[in-house]
Design a protein around this motif. Structure first.
Motif, PDB file in Angstrom:
ATOM      1  N   VAL A 180      15.802  -3.985 -15.899  1.00 33.92           N
ATOM      2  CA  VAL A 180      17.237  -4.295 -15.880  1.00 33.92           C
ATOM      3  C   VAL A 180      17.564  -5.440 -14.931  1.00 33.92           C
ATOM      4  N   THR A 181      16.615  -5.804 -14.058  1.00 38.16           N
ATOM      5  CA  THR A 181      16.833  -6.891 -13.097  1.00 38.16           C
ATOM      6  C   THR A 181      16.285  -8.221 -13.597  1.00 38.16           C
ATOM      7  N   GLY A 182      15.740  -8.242 -14.822  1.00 37.84           N
ATOM      8  CA  GLY A 182      15.213  -9.470 -15.388  1.00 37.84           C
ATOM      9  C   GLY A 182      13.713  -9.631 -15.269  1.00 37.84           C
TER      10      GLY A 182
ATOM     11  N   LYS B  88       1.623   5.305  -4.660  1.00 37.39           N
ATOM     12  CA  LYS B  88       2.623   6.366  -4.712  1.00 37.39           C
ATOM     13  C   LYS B  88       3.287   6.516  -3.357  1.00 37.39           C
ATOM     14  N   VAL B  89       4.614   6.570  -3.396  1.00 39.46           N
ATOM     15  CA  VAL B  89       5.404   6.647  -2.175  1.00 39.46           C
ATOM     16  C   VAL B  89       6.120   7.992  -2.139  1.00 39.46           C
ATOM     17  N   GLY B  90       6.121   8.653  -0.992  1.00 41.49           N
ATOM     18  CA  GLY B  90       6.795   9.935  -0.848  1.00 41.49           C
ATOM     19  C   GLY B  90       8.299   9.818  -1.037  1.00 41.49           C
ATOM     20  N   VAL B  91       8.932  10.947  -1.302  1.00 40.68           N
ATOM     21  CA  VAL B  91      10.360  10.967  -1.626  1.00 40.68           C
ATOM     22  C   VAL B  91      11.193  10.323  -0.530  1.00 40.68           C
ATOM     23  N   GLN B  92      10.939  10.658   0.720  1.00 40.51           N
ATOM     24  CA  GLN B  92      11.740  10.117   1.813  1.00 40.51           C
ATOM     25  C   GLN B  92      11.441   8.643   2.051  1.00 40.51           C
ATOM     26  N   GLU B  93      10.171   8.272   2.025  1.00 40.42           N
ATOM     27  CA  GLU B  93       9.799   6.872   2.243  1.00 40.42           C
ATOM     28  C   GLU B  93      10.316   5.983   1.123  1.00 40.42           C
ATOM     29  N   ARG B  94      10.366   6.531  -0.091  1.00 43.47           N
ATOM     30  CA  ARG B  94      10.792   5.744  -1.243  1.00 43.47           C
ATOM     31  C   ARG B  94      12.236   5.275  -1.103  1.00 43.47           C
ATOM     32  N   LYS B  95      13.031   6.016  -0.352  1.00 40.74           N
ATOM     33  CA  LYS B  95      14.439   5.644  -0.208  1.00 40.74           C
ATOM     34  C   LYS B  95      14.609   4.260   0.398  1.00 40.74           C
ATOM     35  N   ILE B  96      13.621   3.811   1.175  1.00 43.76           N
ATOM     36  CA  ILE B  96      13.681   2.473   1.763  1.00 43.76           C
ATOM     37  C   ILE B  96      12.559   1.588   1.237  1.00 43.76           C
ATOM     38  N   ASN B  97      11.856   2.066   0.212  1.00 46.60           N
ATOM     39  CA  ASN B  97      10.752   1.292  -0.369  1.00 46.60           C
ATOM     40  C   ASN B  97      10.665   1.573  -1.860  1.00 46.60           C
ATOM     41  N   GLN B  98      11.736   1.220  -2.566  1.00 50.47           N
ATOM     42  CA  GLN B  98      11.752   1.390  -4.013  1.00 50.47           C
ATOM     43  C   GLN B  98      10.871   0.326  -4.668  1.00 50.47           C
ATOM     44  N   THR B  99      10.581   0.523  -5.958  1.00 50.14           N
ATOM     45  CA  THR B  99       9.771  -0.455  -6.686  1.00 50.14           C
ATOM     46  C   THR B  99      10.391  -1.842  -6.610  1.00 50.14           C
ATOM     47  N   THR B 100      11.709  -1.923  -6.790  1.00 53.43           N
ATOM     48  CA  THR B 100      12.371  -3.223  -6.744  1.00 53.43           C
ATOM     49  C   THR B 100      12.323  -3.834  -5.347  1.00 53.43           C
ATOM     50  N   ASP B 101      12.243  -3.002  -4.308  1.00 52.52           N
ATOM     51  CA  ASP B 101      12.075  -3.524  -2.953  1.00 52.52           C
ATOM     52  C   ASP B 101      10.725  -4.230  -2.818  1.00 52.52           C
ATOM     53  N   GLN B 102       9.684  -3.591  -3.350  1.00 51.90           N
ATOM     54  CA  GLN B 102       8.354  -4.197  -3.267  1.00 51.90           C
ATOM     55  C   GLN B 102       8.270  -5.463  -4.112  1.00 51.90           C
ATOM     56  N   ILE B 103       8.920  -5.460  -5.272  1.00 49.18           N
ATOM     57  CA  ILE B 103       8.944  -6.669  -6.119  1.00 49.18           C
ATOM     58  C   ILE B 103       9.525  -7.839  -5.344  1.00 49.18           C
ATOM     59  N   GLN B 104      10.637  -7.591  -4.671  1.00 48.34           N
ATOM     60  CA  GLN B 104      11.288  -8.659  -3.915  1.00 48.34           C
ATOM     61  C   GLN B 104      10.474  -9.058  -2.698  1.00 48.34           C
ATOM     62  N   ARG B 105       9.946  -8.080  -2.006  1.00 45.72           N
ATOM     63  CA  ARG B 105       9.212  -8.333  -0.766  1.00 45.72           C
ATOM     64  C   ARG B 105       7.936  -9.150  -1.013  1.00 45.72           C
ATOM     65  N   GLU B 106       7.262  -8.870  -2.123  1.00 53.09           N
ATOM     66  CA  GLU B 106       5.972  -9.505  -2.390  1.00 53.09           C
ATOM     67  C   GLU B 106       6.060 -10.618  -3.428  1.00 53.09           C
ATOM     68  N   GLY B 107       7.278 -10.952  -3.858  1.00 49.93           N
ATOM     69  CA  GLY B 107       7.440 -12.067  -4.770  1.00 49.93           C
ATOM     70  C   GLY B 107       6.831 -11.842  -6.141  1.00 49.93           C
ATOM     71  N   CYS B 108       6.899 -10.617  -6.636  1.00 47.89           N
ATOM     72  CA  CYS B 108       6.338 -10.310  -7.953  1.00 47.89           C
ATOM     73  C   CYS B 108       7.307 -10.773  -9.046  1.00 47.89           C
ATOM     74  N   ASP B 109       6.761 -11.312 -10.123  1.00 43.27           N
ATOM     75  CA  ASP B 109       7.626 -11.708 -11.243  1.00 43.27           C
ATOM     76  C   ASP B 109       7.121 -11.152 -12.568  1.00 43.27           C
TER      77      ASP B 109
END
Length: 301
Positions: free
Chosen positions: A224-226, A188-209
């Motif tokens: 929606v991103t595939g 769980k990410v706080g409201v302010q931190e989430r602005k630069i660490n969205q779920t899709t950010d983590q997907i891209q950063r960690e190579g999740c598929d």
């Protein structure tokens, strides 16, 4: 206008369909479930707090309620030309349930309602909600087989699903390993931190598929991103464009094309509202399940 749903207090509020003003809750305190004795009319539940609401499935017979919670599409709170501060003023509003009806139609008028506001707030940059994420993409089957595991809050696991968050994570990660996946866990990410660490950010950063979610709307953000999405409950807002956990454990991943995901996006638009419209009760005029309230609103001329 506060950016927090809890600003006025979580709990139930009686709806007066004839209210005129900017905030029907402004001079009200929430009523907690244990104090509710009047089941007439419609009640408006803000948030999810176990000591203030009926435990899901135990609502009294004849009790009519609406649920106001975070939006079913987190892209609306991402920092974009239509939301330069990353506010959380877009919300969901569902009727006597924690989800939109499974058979709800795709109502284009509601998508255009949202598009008009996005267009205005982006100074003409955004013309359609799907532009927030760069357009729909079809499901891409996993190659790396690295999943992002997104649990619900500990409270939601306990109140909705009768298991702890830790039990759910253990069950899901074991199933992933049995299917040959590695995984990362989304904390769980706080409201302010989430602005630069969205779920899709983590997907891209960690190579999740692949993404596995319970009740969390992060499934809507990813699908929606595939990214193929696995959901462990029918209550997840992205259930209609996901693979059930049961199917996944049988080695099945369902694929969806852009059209199917686009139709689902239109469906959730009917249950997506800006806080300003919710507070003023303007939604009564057009919400697909508010016909009875609209009749009361205008009875007597």
């Amino acid at each position: 206008m506060t950016d927090s749903m809890a600003g006025k207090g979580w709990g139930y509020y009686k709806i007066d369909p004839k209210f005129k003003g900017t905030d029907f809750r402004a001079n009200m305190q929430p009523t907690f479930a244990k104090d509710l004795v009047d089941y007439d009319g419609d009640w408006y539940l803000v948030g999810v707090e176990e000591n203030r609401m009926f435990k899901p499935g135990t609502e009294p017979k004849g009790f009519t309620w609406w649920h106001h919670d975070n939006s079913m599409q987190p892209w609306l709170r991402h920092i974009t030309p239509a939301n330069r501060t990353g506010h959380k003023l877009w919300s969901r509003l569902t009727y006597c349930d924690w989800r939109m009806p499974p058979d709800s139609p795709a109502l284009e008028d509601h998508r255009q309602r949202i598009n008009r506001r996005l267009h205005r707030e982006s100074n003409g940059v955004i013309r359609d909600i799907a532009e927030l994420w760069g357009g729909h993409r079809p499901t891409v089957l996993p190659q790396k087989r690295h999943a992002l595991v997104c649990a619900s809050s500990q409270r939601n696991h306990r109140e909705f699903f009768n298991e702890t968050q830790q039990e759910w994570i253990a069950r899901v990660t074991q199933g992933l390993k049995e299917q040959g996946y590695t995984y990362s866990i989304r904390h769980k990410v706080g409201v302010q931190e989430r602005k630069i660490n969205q779920t899709t950010d983590q997907i891209q950063r960690e190579g999740c598929d692949l993404l596995v979610a319970n009740y969390s709307a992060c499934a809507s953000e990813a699908v929606v991103t595939g990214i193929p999405v696995i959901t462990t409950t029918e209550l997840n807002p992205a259930r209609a464009v996901s693979t059930s956990w049961e199917d996944f454990c049988q080695g099945i991943i369902h694929e969806y094309d852009e059209k199917a995901i686009d139709i689902w996006t239109t469906r959730i638009c009917a249950y997506t509202w800006h806080r300003e419209v919710l507070n003023s009760l303007e939604w009564i005029d057009t919400h697909p399940q508010a016909t009875h309230l609209k009749e009361k609103r205008y009875e007597g001329g």
